[in-house]
Motif scaffolding. Structure first.
Motif, short mmCIF file in Angstrom:
data_model
loop_
_atom_site.label_atom_id
_atom_site.label_comp_id
_atom_site.label_asym_id
_atom_site.label_seq_id
_atom_site.Cartn_x
_atom_site.Cartn_y
_atom_site.Cartn_z
N ARG A 189 0.61 34.20 -14.04
CA ARG A 189 1.83 34.22 -14.84
C ARG A 189 1.53 34.30 -16.33
O ARG A 189 2.19 35.04 -17.07
CB ARG A 189 2.68 32.99 -14.53
N ARG A 190 0.55 33.52 -16.80
CA ARG A 190 0.25 33.47 -18.23
C ARG A 190 -0.15 34.84 -18.76
O ARG A 190 0.26 35.23 -19.86
CB ARG A 190 -0.86 32.44 -18.48
N LEU A 191 -0.94 35.59 -18.00
CA LEU A 191 -1.36 36.91 -18.43
C LEU A 191 -0.17 37.85 -18.56
O LEU A 191 -0.08 38.62 -19.53
CB LEU A 191 -2.37 37.49 -17.43
N VAL A 192 0.76 37.80 -17.61
CA VAL A 192 1.94 38.66 -17.68
C VAL A 192 2.81 38.28 -18.88
O VAL A 192 3.38 39.14 -19.55
CB VAL A 192 2.75 38.58 -16.37
N GLU A 193 2.90 37.00 -19.17
CA GLU A 193 3.65 36.55 -20.35
C GLU A 193 3.04 37.13 -21.62
O GLU A 193 3.77 37.56 -22.53
CB GLU A 193 3.68 35.03 -20.41
N LEU A 194 1.71 37.14 -21.70
CA LEU A 194 1.04 37.71 -22.87
C LEU A 194 1.32 39.22 -22.97
O LEU A 194 1.55 39.75 -24.07
CB LEU A 194 -0.46 37.46 -22.78
N LYS A 195 1.30 39.90 -21.82
CA LYS A 195 1.59 41.33 -21.82
C LYS A 195 3.02 41.59 -22.29
O LYS A 195 3.27 42.54 -23.05
CB LYS A 195 1.38 41.92 -20.42
N LEU A 196 3.95 40.77 -21.84
CA LEU A 196 5.34 40.92 -22.24
C LEU A 196 5.50 40.69 -23.74
O LEU A 196 6.22 41.43 -24.44
CB LEU A 196 6.23 39.95 -21.45
N THR A 197 4.82 39.70 -24.25
CA THR A 197 4.87 39.41 -25.69
C THR A 197 4.31 40.57 -26.50
O THR A 197 4.84 40.94 -27.55
CB THR A 197 4.09 38.12 -26.01
#
Length: 210
Positions: A189-197
């Motif tokens: 989840r954390r990686l996808v959040e970074l990608k979204l940001t």
């Protein structure tokens, strides 16, 4: 025993014998057919078990070739697995070894057209191919490979393809959909959040548990 009883038993015996004479051939044929089916089923099951065991041995031999860094030999061994259940696994292992050896285009060729009757495994095959296509500068083709798959992993790869194509809005949409499907405690989840940001999105804060 009364004479009448003896006559009745004799009459019944004659009827049984007459029925057997009329239907005996069909009855025997049915028994033979039933036995043939049982024997045939047992033979097919034994043959299938031997074939599965041989395929397992062939797959292990391919893994041994990969461990020995003999990719050429492993490639021919993977092709020989045909449509056995081990074939999709062999494709994934071979493609990984090719990537590790710097043979990205060869890995793409290995994954193209690979099929599996298992839906989950089929998704993995497509995702691996799509990631390599993105790396090769073919993000548009990667989107075609993914199709309309909407599982979290496929959506993430779709977002990556949109990023590669400069379509930030579409990427934000894909990453947001991933987060909506992932559990709060999911490792990815954390990686996808970074990608979204990175594409201008803002990850929604998880609701506090009561």
């Amino acid at each position: 025993m009364a004479i009448d009883d003896l006559l009745d038993e004799h009459e019944q015996s004659e009827r049984v014998l007459a029925w057997l004479r009329s239907n005996g051939a069909g009855l025997i044929g049915g028994v033979i057919l039933g036995l043939a089916l049982i024997i045939g089923w047992q033979w097919w099951g034994s043959r299938q078990a031997r074939a599965d065991m041989q395929a397992g041995n062939d797959y292990q031999a391919m893994l041994d070739s990969l461990a020995a860094k003999d990719i050429t030999k492993a490639q021919s061994q993977a092709a020989a697995l045909g449509d056995t259940p081990y074939a999709p696994l062999a494709v994934l292992d071979l493609a990984k070894a090719q990537v590790d050896a710097g043979q990205r285009d060869a890995a793409i060729a290995t994954l193209r057209g690979a099929e599996s009757p298992n839906p989950a495994l089929q998704q993995i095959l497509r995702q691996r191919l799509a990631r390599l296509l993105i790396d090769a500068g073919k993000a548009g083709e990667a989107l075609q490979v993914l199709g309309d798959a909407d599982d979290p992993s496929s959506l993430e790869v779709r977002g990556d393809a949109h990023v590669a194509l400069g379509k930030r809005e579409e990427a934000r949409k894909s990453y947001s959909e991933v987060l909506a499907k992932l559990d709060v405690a999911s490792p990815g989840r954390r990686l996808v959040e970074l990608k979204l940001t990175d594409v201008g999105g803002s990850p929604a804060k998880p609701e506090a548990s009561i």
